[in-house]
Design a protein around this motif. Structure first.
Motif, PDB file in Angstrom:
ATOM      1  N   CYS A   1       1.255  -1.091   0.318  1.00 44.58           N
ATOM      2  CA  CYS A   1      -0.380   0.000   0.252  1.00 44.58           C
ATOM      3  C   CYS A   1       1.154   1.203   0.234  1.00 44.58           C
ATOM      4  CB  CYS A   1      -0.556   0.099   1.143  1.00 44.58           C
ATOM      5  SG  CYS A   1      -2.428   1.638   1.036  1.00 44.58           S
ATOM      6  N   VAL A   2       0.854   1.727  -1.209  1.00 43.61           N
ATOM      7  CA  VAL A   2       1.069   3.632  -1.207  1.00 43.61           C
ATOM      8  C   VAL A   2       0.488   3.942  -0.150  1.00 43.61           C
ATOM      9  CG1 VAL A   2       2.069   5.255  -2.495  1.00 43.61           C
ATOM     10  CG2 VAL A   2       2.475   2.902  -3.667  1.00 43.61           C
ATOM     11  N   ASN A   3       0.973   4.778   0.831  1.00 45.91           N
ATOM     12  CA  ASN A   3       0.554   5.888   1.379  1.00 45.91           C
ATOM     13  C   ASN A   3       1.189   6.885   1.353  1.00 45.91           C
ATOM     14  OD1 ASN A   3      -1.754   4.282   4.380  1.00 45.91           O
ATOM     15  ND2 ASN A   3       0.502   3.217   3.473  1.00 45.91           N
ATOM     16  N   VAL A   4      -0.062   8.421   1.042  1.00 47.70           N
ATOM     17  CA  VAL A   4       0.991   9.439   0.728  1.00 47.70           C
ATOM     18  C   VAL A   4       0.130  10.276   1.897  1.00 47.70           C
ATOM     19  CG1 VAL A   4       0.564  11.421  -0.633  1.00 47.70           C
ATOM     20  CG2 VAL A   4       0.144   9.618  -1.799  1.00 47.70           C
TER      21      VAL A   4
ATOM     22  N   LEU B   1      -2.277   4.298   6.391  1.00 53.68           N
ATOM     23  CA  LEU B   1      -1.622   4.704   8.280  1.00 53.68           C
ATOM     24  C   LEU B   1      -3.409   5.549   8.049  1.00 53.68           C
ATOM     25  CD1 LEU B   1       1.982   5.980   6.880  1.00 53.68           C
ATOM     26  CD2 LEU B   1       0.598   3.612   8.071  1.00 53.68           C
ATOM     27  N   HIS B   2      -3.523   5.475   9.275  1.00 54.11           N
ATOM     28  CA  HIS B   2      -4.771   6.226   9.792  1.00 54.11           C
ATOM     29  C   HIS B   2      -5.450   7.709   9.535  1.00 54.11           C
ATOM     30  CE1 HIS B   2      -6.723   3.108  12.970  1.00 54.11           C
ATOM     31  NE2 HIS B   2      -6.317   2.917  11.911  1.00 54.11           N
ATOM     32  N   ASP B   3      -3.149   8.411   8.839  1.00 55.56           N
ATOM     33  CA  ASP B   3      -3.657   9.777   8.976  1.00 55.56           C
ATOM     34  C   ASP B   3      -3.169  10.378   7.228  1.00 55.56           C
ATOM     35  OD1 ASP B   3      -4.514  10.599  11.894  1.00 55.56           O
ATOM     36  OD2 ASP B   3      -2.970  11.075  11.994  1.00 55.56           O
ATOM     37  N   ALA B   4      -3.616   9.493   7.260  1.00 49.90           N
ATOM     38  CA  ALA B   4      -2.346   9.646   4.955  1.00 49.90           C
ATOM     39  C   ALA B   4      -3.472  10.395   4.583  1.00 49.90           C
ATOM     40  CB  ALA B   4      -2.248   7.847   4.585  1.00 49.90           C
ATOM     41  N   LEU B   5      -3.198  10.945   3.733  1.00 47.89           N
ATOM     42  CA  LEU B   5      -3.708  12.192   2.886  1.00 47.89           C
ATOM     43  C   LEU B   5      -4.648  11.311   1.753  1.00 47.89           C
ATOM     44  CD1 LEU B   5      -4.308  15.491   1.885  1.00 47.89           C
ATOM     45  CD2 LEU B   5      -2.194  14.400   0.367  1.00 47.89           C
TER      46      LEU B   5
ATOM     47  N   PRO C   1       0.298  17.844   0.517  1.00 48.18           N
ATOM     48  CA  PRO C   1       0.841  16.525   0.625  1.00 48.18           C
ATOM     49  C   PRO C   1       1.825  16.642   1.381  1.00 48.18           C
ATOM     50  CG  PRO C   1       0.818  17.378  -0.949  1.00 48.18           C
ATOM     51  CD  PRO C   1       0.230  18.235  -1.023  1.00 48.18           C
ATOM     52  N   LEU C   2       2.450  15.915   2.354  1.00 54.00           N
ATOM     53  CA  LEU C   2       4.132  16.246   2.304  1.00 54.00           C
ATOM     54  C   LEU C   2       4.987  15.920   1.356  1.00 54.00           C
ATOM     55  CD1 LEU C   2       5.581  16.308   5.317  1.00 54.00           C
ATOM     56  CD2 LEU C   2       5.833  13.674   4.851  1.00 54.00           C
ATOM     57  N   LEU C   3       5.628  17.387   1.109  1.00 53.59           N
ATOM     58  CA  LEU C   3       7.028  16.862   0.163  1.00 53.59           C
ATOM     59  C   LEU C   3       8.075  16.829   0.742  1.00 53.59           C
ATOM     60  CD1 LEU C   3       5.255  20.084  -2.035  1.00 53.59           C
ATOM     61  CD2 LEU C   3       5.078  17.575  -1.996  1.00 53.59           C
TER      62      LEU C   3
ATOM     63  N   LYS D   1      15.763  18.734  -2.052  1.00 58.09           N
ATOM     64  CA  LYS D   1      16.076  18.971  -2.054  1.00 58.09           C
ATOM     65  C   LYS D   1      16.811  19.068  -0.808  1.00 58.09           C
ATOM     66  CE  LYS D   1      17.377  22.317  -5.654  1.00 58.09           C
ATOM     67  NZ  LYS D   1      17.427  23.687  -6.477  1.00 58.09           N
ATOM     68  N   GLY D   2      16.837  18.431  -0.199  1.00 55.86           N
ATOM     69  CA  GLY D   2      17.063  17.732   1.910  1.00 55.86           C
ATOM     70  C   GLY D   2      15.778  18.456   2.185  1.00 55.86           C
ATOM     71  N   ARG D   3      14.810  19.085   1.885  1.00 60.24           N
ATOM     72  CA  ARG D   3      14.123  19.199   3.256  1.00 60.24           C
ATOM     73  C   ARG D   3      12.837  19.310   3.276  1.00 60.24           C
ATOM     74  NH1 ARG D   3      15.746  25.461   2.751  1.00 60.24           N
ATOM     75  NH2 ARG D   3      13.446  25.267   4.895  1.00 60.24           N
ATOM     76  N   TYR D   4      12.151  18.888   3.931  1.00 60.26           N
ATOM     77  CA  TYR D   4      10.461  19.068   3.926  1.00 60.26           C
ATOM     78  C   TYR D   4       9.863  20.691   3.045  1.00 60.26           C
ATOM     79  CZ  TYR D   4      10.559  14.195   5.575  1.00 60.26           C
ATOM     80  OH  TYR D   4      10.846  13.027   6.274  1.00 60.26           O
ATOM     81  N   ARG D   5       8.727  20.235   2.209  1.00 70.72           N
ATOM     82  CA  ARG D   5       8.388  21.993   2.165  1.00 70.72           C
ATOM     83  C   ARG D   5       6.907  22.033   1.936  1.00 70.72           C
ATOM     84  NH1 ARG D   5      13.245  24.541   0.094  1.00 70.72           N
ATOM     85  NH2 ARG D   5      15.104  23.037  -0.160  1.00 70.72           N
ATOM     86  N   SER D   6       6.418  22.961   1.849  1.00 77.26           N
ATOM     87  CA  SER D   6       5.282  23.172   1.536  1.00 77.26           C
ATOM     88  C   SER D   6       4.905  23.311  -0.063  1.00 77.26           C
ATOM     89  CB  SER D   6       4.600  24.496   2.104  1.00 77.26           C
ATOM     90  OG  SER D   6       3.658  24.429   2.675  1.00 77.26           O
TER      91      SER D   6
END
Length: 134
Positions: free
Chosen positions: A22-25, A60-64, A98-100, A103-108
């Motif tokens: 299962c792919v969870n986003v 996952l319960h909180d997956a997008l 989505p969580l992105l 370049k080595g960082r989490y982004r919006s």
């Protein structure tokens, strides 16, 4: 869906044995959950709320959103496997970003504020001209 696990991955061994995954986003704000699944731990699901998909893969319960897949084909890829999955079931998509990771960082994914400087990229200058290929 396609993913490329390391050939010796314990997670890949479990998926290969069961034949489903299962792919969870993940949604914005799930940085720690992403880090936990990226670490090499014996039980990545320890302390994570989930329920089984129709074929038994973890959602996952909180997956997008999520996509349940069956393994369709596996190809060698050096020290990785190239796994092609056939989507069997899709979950509803929650109203969140989505969580992105870029370049080595989490982004919006939210648009930048109007005061942000616009970056212009001219892709035509970056690629060789057609005549260079002849």
């Amino acid at each position: 869906m396609l993913f490329c696990p390391q050939a010796g991955s314990r997670t890949w061994q479990r998926i290969r044995q069961r034949g489903v995954f299962c792919v969870n986003v993940l949604a914005e704000g799930h940085d720690e959950l992403s880090r936990a699944f990226g670490a090499s731990r014996l039980d990545k699901f320890d302390g994570v709320a989930w329920s089984p998909s129709p074929l038994g893969a973890p959602i996952l319960h909180d997956a997008l959103t999520w996509a349940e897949c069956s393994v369709e084909a596996v190809h060698p890829g050096g020290d990785h496997a190239i796994v092609v999955g056939r989507v069997r079931t899709l979950g509803d998509c929650r109203d969140s970003g989505p969580l992105l990771f870029f370049k080595g960082r989490y982004r919006s994914a939210a648009p930048p504020p109007p005061s942000a400087e616009t970056e212009v990229v001219d892709t035509l200058l970056a690629w060789p001209r057609h005549t260079d290929w002849i």
